[in-house]
Write a protein that holds these residues in place. Structure first.
Motif, PDB file in Angstrom:
ATOM      1  N   MET A   1       1.845   5.270 -33.488  1.00  0.00           N
ATOM      2  CA  MET A   1       2.864   4.730 -32.574  1.00  0.00           C
ATOM      3  C   MET A   1       2.247   3.642 -31.706  1.00  0.00           C
ATOM      4  N   ALA A   2       2.783   2.482 -31.767  1.00  0.00           N
ATOM      5  CA  ALA A   2       2.228   1.362 -31.007  1.00  0.00           C
ATOM      6  C   ALA A   2       2.551   1.506 -29.525  1.00  0.00           C
ATOM      7  N   THR A   3       1.629   1.018 -28.678  1.00  0.00           N
ATOM      8  CA  THR A   3       1.938   0.924 -27.255  1.00  0.00           C
ATOM      9  C   THR A   3       2.712  -0.373 -27.010  1.00  0.00           C
ATOM     10  N   VAL A   4       3.237  -0.486 -25.792  1.00  0.00           N
ATOM     11  CA  VAL A   4       3.965  -1.702 -25.442  1.00  0.00           C
ATOM     12  C   VAL A   4       3.063  -2.929 -25.596  1.00  0.00           C
ATOM     13  N   SER A   5       1.804  -2.796 -25.157  1.00  0.00           N
ATOM     14  CA  SER A   5       0.856  -3.910 -25.301  1.00  0.00           C
ATOM     15  C   SER A   5       0.664  -4.279 -26.773  1.00  0.00           C
ATOM     16  N   GLU A   6       0.423  -3.269 -27.589  1.00  0.00           N
ATOM     17  CA  GLU A   6       0.179  -3.543 -29.013  1.00  0.00           C
ATOM     18  C   GLU A   6       1.399  -4.192 -29.674  1.00  0.00           C
ATOM     19  N   PHE A   7       2.556  -3.689 -29.309  1.00  0.00           N
ATOM     20  CA  PHE A   7       3.801  -4.238 -29.856  1.00  0.00           C
ATOM     21  C   PHE A   7       3.941  -5.723 -29.504  1.00  0.00           C
ATOM     22  N   LEU A   8       3.665  -6.024 -28.221  1.00  0.00           N
ATOM     23  CA  LEU A   8       3.797  -7.411 -27.761  1.00  0.00           C
ATOM     24  C   LEU A   8       2.775  -8.308 -28.466  1.00  0.00           C
ATOM     25  N   ILE A   9       1.550  -7.815 -28.599  1.00  0.00           N
ATOM     26  CA  ILE A   9       0.518  -8.616 -29.269  1.00  0.00           C
ATOM     27  C   ILE A   9       0.909  -8.874 -30.723  1.00  0.00           C
ATOM     28  N   GLU A  10       1.457  -7.860 -31.385  1.00  0.00           N
ATOM     29  CA  GLU A  10       1.883  -8.047 -32.777  1.00  0.00           C
ATOM     30  C   GLU A  10       2.993  -9.099 -32.876  1.00  0.00           C
TER      31      GLU A  10
ATOM     32  N   THR B 109      11.280   2.481 -23.318  1.00  0.00           N
ATOM     33  CA  THR B 109      12.417   2.624 -24.224  1.00  0.00           C
ATOM     34  C   THR B 109      13.100   1.292 -24.505  1.00  0.00           C
ATOM     35  N   THR B 110      13.165   0.453 -23.504  1.00  0.00           N
ATOM     36  CA  THR B 110      13.840  -0.834 -23.698  1.00  0.00           C
ATOM     37  C   THR B 110      12.866  -1.967 -24.002  1.00  0.00           C
ATOM     38  N   ALA B 111      11.552  -1.717 -23.820  1.00  0.00           N
ATOM     39  CA  ALA B 111      10.579  -2.816 -23.909  1.00  0.00           C
ATOM     40  C   ALA B 111      10.653  -3.551 -25.244  1.00  0.00           C
ATOM     41  N   GLY B 112      10.668  -2.815 -26.334  1.00  0.00           N
ATOM     42  CA  GLY B 112      10.659  -3.444 -27.655  1.00  0.00           C
ATOM     43  C   GLY B 112      11.878  -4.315 -27.870  1.00  0.00           C
ATOM     44  N   TYR B 113      13.011  -3.782 -27.497  1.00  0.00           N
ATOM     45  CA  TYR B 113      14.260  -4.521 -27.641  1.00  0.00           C
ATOM     46  C   TYR B 113      14.235  -5.807 -26.811  1.00  0.00           C
ATOM     47  N   LEU B 114      13.777  -5.682 -25.573  1.00  0.00           N
ATOM     48  CA  LEU B 114      13.736  -6.844 -24.687  1.00  0.00           C
ATOM     49  C   LEU B 114      12.792  -7.923 -25.205  1.00  0.00           C
ATOM     50  N   ILE B 115      11.639  -7.483 -25.708  1.00  0.00           N
ATOM     51  CA  ILE B 115      10.685  -8.455 -26.265  1.00  0.00           C
ATOM     52  C   ILE B 115      11.333  -9.210 -27.420  1.00  0.00           C
ATOM     53  N   ASP B 116      11.973  -8.479 -28.313  1.00  0.00           N
ATOM     54  CA  ASP B 116      12.582  -9.138 -29.472  1.00  0.00           C
ATOM     55  C   ASP B 116      13.718 -10.066 -29.069  1.00  0.00           C
ATOM     56  N   LYS B 117      14.510  -9.630 -28.108  1.00  0.00           N
ATOM     57  CA  LYS B 117      15.598 -10.496 -27.616  1.00  0.00           C
ATOM     58  C   LYS B 117      15.028 -11.797 -27.025  1.00  0.00           C
TER      59      LYS B 117
ATOM     60  N   ASP C  32       1.558  -0.176 -15.555  1.00  0.00           N
ATOM     61  CA  ASP C  32       1.556   1.213 -16.025  1.00  0.00           C
ATOM     62  C   ASP C  32       2.456   1.417 -17.244  1.00  0.00           C
ATOM     63  N   ILE C  33       3.108   0.357 -17.666  1.00  0.00           N
ATOM     64  CA  ILE C  33       3.926   0.440 -18.887  1.00  0.00           C
ATOM     65  C   ILE C  33       3.117  -0.009 -20.107  1.00  0.00           C
ATOM     66  N   ALA C  34       2.111  -0.855 -19.836  1.00  0.00           N
ATOM     67  CA  ALA C  34       1.372  -1.497 -20.930  1.00  0.00           C
ATOM     68  C   ALA C  34       0.872  -0.517 -21.982  1.00  0.00           C
ATOM     69  N   ASN C  35       0.432   0.653 -21.528  1.00  0.00           N
ATOM     70  CA  ASN C  35      -0.178   1.603 -22.458  1.00  0.00           C
ATOM     71  C   ASN C  35       0.747   2.706 -22.925  1.00  0.00           C
ATOM     72  N   LYS C  36       1.996   2.628 -22.546  1.00  0.00           N
ATOM     73  CA  LYS C  36       2.935   3.653 -22.998  1.00  0.00           C
ATOM     74  C   LYS C  36       3.347   3.359 -24.439  1.00  0.00           C
ATOM     75  N   SER C  37       3.602   4.417 -25.169  1.00  0.00           N
ATOM     76  CA  SER C  37       4.049   4.236 -26.548  1.00  0.00           C
ATOM     77  C   SER C  37       5.448   3.650 -26.545  1.00  0.00           C
ATOM     78  N   ILE C  38       5.654   2.726 -27.437  1.00  0.00           N
ATOM     79  CA  ILE C  38       6.940   2.054 -27.449  1.00  0.00           C
ATOM     80  C   ILE C  38       7.988   2.956 -28.115  1.00  0.00           C
ATOM     81  N   VAL C  39       9.153   2.986 -27.548  1.00  0.00           N
ATOM     82  CA  VAL C  39      10.264   3.720 -28.152  1.00  0.00           C
ATOM     83  C   VAL C  39      11.287   2.654 -28.510  1.00  0.00           C
ATOM     84  N   TYR C  40      11.486   2.443 -29.793  1.00  0.00           N
ATOM     85  CA  TYR C  40      12.320   1.310 -30.165  1.00  0.00           C
ATOM     86  C   TYR C  40      13.658   1.752 -30.746  1.00  0.00           C
TER      87      TYR C  40
END
Lengths: 543, 543
Positions: free
Chosen positions: A1-10, A139-147, A166-174
């Motif tokens: 499961m990717a973290t918010v940071s990892e998701f954004l970097i990808e 929960t919303t991070a992935g969606y917001l990044i993609d938008k 403190d969100i950077a290392n949380k697992s992304i819920v997409y």
């Protein structure tokens, strides 16, 4: 499961980012570390966040997307001006900012780098971006990044992504928000067909159609197709200062840089005199019109851009810029007679006169004589830009300058961005003494990464453009021994240039050198380029 | 009949502005010319707008009000960060920006320096100021200027005044809107009397009352009265990093700089152990608490500030900070026993050891040994600030640092502001290599105006504070030959300092010199000050 940071970097990697410019700071330090350690992205620390913004902008203009990464307020607020520049001139930059954690925001005491409230920075960047998001939960991070990325791709303008630490290392819920890619806004098929057929018919019957190629062609990757279209129809192509080098300027169909009454006579004749002027993605700025009302008779114009499509006196709604251009450029249309463009010498010869003090005109002649297709021009504001308008740039998209927003201090960090995005091309940087004082520290980063622009300081002890507008002591800039900057920064080479022979000799050395080379060109305070001279009259009336 | 420009200049003069920091640009050029030619105000051109903002902030902290003046967006957006700093730390700065004329805004083409809309800049600065006005017509201009100045005086925070260039020369029409000065918000007399009587009674019966003096005392001109009050009652006075030097630090009642768990033991004992802690105008920031929850038991605290008045567990509404403090400081209260403050040596002797590499601790010992009442300390962020906390500042308000907002790059332009406001005082500037690279160009302006700060570069090749938080290559800063900056800028003196003897020798020379003197102090990358060491543990847990 990717973290918010990892998701954004990808997402950054997938979008084509290979370099990120930034300055680390505590609120972004965790993400910065991960970015630094990523395999596909190289992080370039700059000496100041202002310059990280400009470098990312220049990089985006070449690479199709750029990114800068800074800490909360004290870092990111310094990016505001560069972000505004990227917004105004449609350069797709991802502005990433760390910020206080969501949890610590609740603790009640004042956190360092805070201004009025935690959302001030976000509120500020809403004014400067086409999308701005705060990743305030996993929960919303992935969606917001993609938008946000979608918005960047659609508008080719900057986006703002704020990452509370403190969100950077949380697992992304997409999954919850994975509503699929939203429907792209498509052109209305009937409007598209009707407009294409009207414009095609008009081009075929026009006597002297001409293209005014705007900067949006480059932003949406349409410039090569536009050039082929012009070749097929044998019609001339002019550009603006902002879109200069949309077409290789040695191309026989290149009709010059249009700047209203400050244009060369033949350019004005072709553009103003066309009975069917095809404006593709043009931003009609005050500078592109030389600060005067447009001379275009709208009965002679097709104007298509991200903002809409106007044909003569009527408009077509819901016709996309890309859709229209792509289809038009494929159309089979008739060939026109050769346009009346003066023959230009591509390789001018510069013969230095003995003991002759260097002038602005001769400086640009020298630059023109050495330019080739593996060199790009990065011009700062003022005579650096106005003079550079006449240079013959021999490759597509090899001229960069914030010619609409006109913020000083772009060129040196811009050269950093350009050469990171295109390592095989050597930038020639044109910069006044004022802008040099604003941005010279970034030469340090250029040295650190073994880049080798040739930096030409137009050293005339002041703000030359302003001297034309309103002269006064306040336009004077204290002179430094600019050529000594290499001693301070401990890298690169430099020379003080006072005569044509100095220039000739040191330009040869610079071209032979594989390092940063700085030419401190001492000019008379009243001396200006031919380009600026053509603008002078209109400029002086604008105060 | 005054024009809008003349009216604004007169208001600046009447408010006590003698120097304005700025960079000219076309949208502000007309006003700039008038400002330049005004007899009572001297305009100081800076090399960059960022620095104009910081210089104006520092100037305001000394002078009571400061001002910077720049052009639309490309200039003023660079002031955003400094304005945020001034907002956060209550420094009353007038931010004046030129902008496109109201008439030309209607012309329809894109004006240079524009972003999304003409009001973007105003919308941005609403987040960073206590009042922001656009002088969009001559009838309301005078009223808006006066309202904005009133707000500045009330909140001691920055205001934003945007001057469209075609309004600048219009005659001001004031009468219509002259509604007289709005009623000042007055304290509720009963609440004021009741709260004073409760607090006075409590102080009289308390065993060990103590004062924690905050930065708002200086901003509202109450610090001298506070010191007399402390003397009359014989109670100790501690400060915070942000309010350091609110009391002369050689004063026997000075109880040290309070930083939560990072404080000296005796300071913690006096502050945390007080049964009646009088907090006057304190901003409780994360740094002032060393990043930990407050240790104060609210049953032992009177906390009065611009934000309100809290006595133990209850609050009093509508009691003004100035009203309360002024009356309390006049009260006749009993004398307390001598507080338990260790005797400090005011003049420490620094004896250089032979061939001994210089360390951060010894550097600060040396600075302490030369400090006198005619020198001020201007500290940048990081160890420059944390180390400087322990210096004994021998005059009121002779320490400056953005100790809450903590923006790097403040100190060098700050020294320019400080010495313009107080020419007889010589600033010692403490700056890390990172902040030096951000702001060194402003040394040029310092040379131009014959100012003579002693600039100490804490050259440790990196972001020292961040190394404590999260170490990594990204914290490294490329080393320059900093001492060569005087050759580039063509003024001042410098020396590279590697040993205690170097420091001793060149500090003597610097003190004898009447010019800018730069000490490039080469420190080990892992070496930190005692002040930072006391914070290290708490800092490292904040990522």
């Amino acid at each position: 499961m990717a973290t918010v940071s990892e998701f954004l970097i990808e997402r950054l990697e997938n979008a084509g980012i290979k370099h990120v410019f930034g300055v680390p700071g505590d609120y972004v330090l965790d993400f910065y570390t991960k970015l630094w350690n990523s395999l596909k992205i190289k992080v370039i620390n700059t000496t100041d966040e202002t310059h990280a913004g400009f470098a990312a902008d220049a990089y985006a203009r070449i690479n199709g997307i750029g990114c800068c990464c800074t800490t909360y307020n004290v870092g990111t607020l310094k990016v505001a001006n560069a972000c505004a520049c990227a917004y105004a001139e449609r350069s797709p930059v991802v502005v990433i900012s760390g910020s206080p954690g969501m949890k610590e925001r609740e603790e009640g005491h004042l956190l360092h780098h805070m201004v009025r409230s935690f959302n001030c920075q976000h509120d500020i960047f809403k004014n400067l971006t086409c999308a701005s998001v705060v990743l305030d939960n996993q929960t919303t991070a992935g969606y917001l990044i993609d938008k946000a990325f979608e918005s960047l791709q659609h508008y080719k303008q900057p986006i703002y992504i704020e990452l509370p630490r403190d969100i950077a290392n949380k697992s992304i819920v997409y999954d919850v928000y994975d509503q699929g890619t939203p429907q792209k806004s498509k052109s209305d098929p009937e409007n598209l067909e009707e407009s294409l057929s009207e414009v095609s018919a008009w081009i075929n019957t026009a006597k002297n159609p001409a293209i005014l190629a705007g900067v949006e062609l480059a932003r949406y990757g349409l410039q090569d197709r536009m050039v082929k279209f012009a070749e097929k129809l044998n019609i001339p192509v002019a550009t603006t200062l902002l879109s200069k080098s949309t077409i290789n300027e040695t191309h026989p169909l290149f009709a010059g840089v249009y700047s209203g009454s400050a244009s060369h006579e033949y350019t004005r004749r072709i553009v103003d005199g066309s009975d069917c002027l095809l404006m593709f993605g043009v931003m009609l700025t005050d500078i592109s019109l030389n600060f005067r009302p447009s001379k275009f008779n709208k009965r002679q114009v097709v104007n298509v851009s991200v903002s809409g499509l106007q044909v003569r006196t009527h408009t077509f709604a819901n016709v996309g810029f890309s859709d229209f251009c792509t289809l038009l450029f494929k159309s089979e249309l008739g060939i026109h007679e050769n346009p009346d463009i003066p023959v230009r010498k591509n390789k001018l010869v510069f013969t230095p006169k003995k003991n002759q003090a260097i002038t602005t005109r001769r400086l640009f002649e020298k630059v023109n004589s050495v330019l080739d297709k593996n060199m790009s021009i990065v011009a700062d504001i003022g005579d650096s830009l106005f003079g550079a308008g006449d240079l013959i740039v021999q490759n597509t998209n090899h001229f960069l300058s914030p010619a609409f927003y006109t913020s000083m201090g772009f060129a040196i960090p811009g050269a950093l961005g350009v050469q990171m995005a295109r390592p095989s091309v050597r930038p020639i940087v044109l910069v006044g003494d004022g802008a040099f004082q604003m941005s010279m520290t970034e030469l340090s980063t250029i040295i650190q990464h073994n880049l080798n622009p040739i930096v030409i300081i137009m050293n005339n002890d002041g703000y030359a453009t302003e001297r034309l507008l309103r002269d006064g002591e306040f336009n004077n800039i204290r002179r430094w021994k600019y050529y000594k900057v290499v001693d301070l920064l401990d890298g690169g080479f430099s020379a003080e240039i006072r005569t044509e022979e100095d220039l000739d000799k040191h330009m040869t050395k610079a071209l032979e050198s594989k390092s940063l080379y700085i030419l401190d060109v001492v000019l008379d305070g009243k001396d200006i380029s031919d380009g600026m001279r053509r603008m002078a009259d209109a400029l002086s009336k604008r105060i």
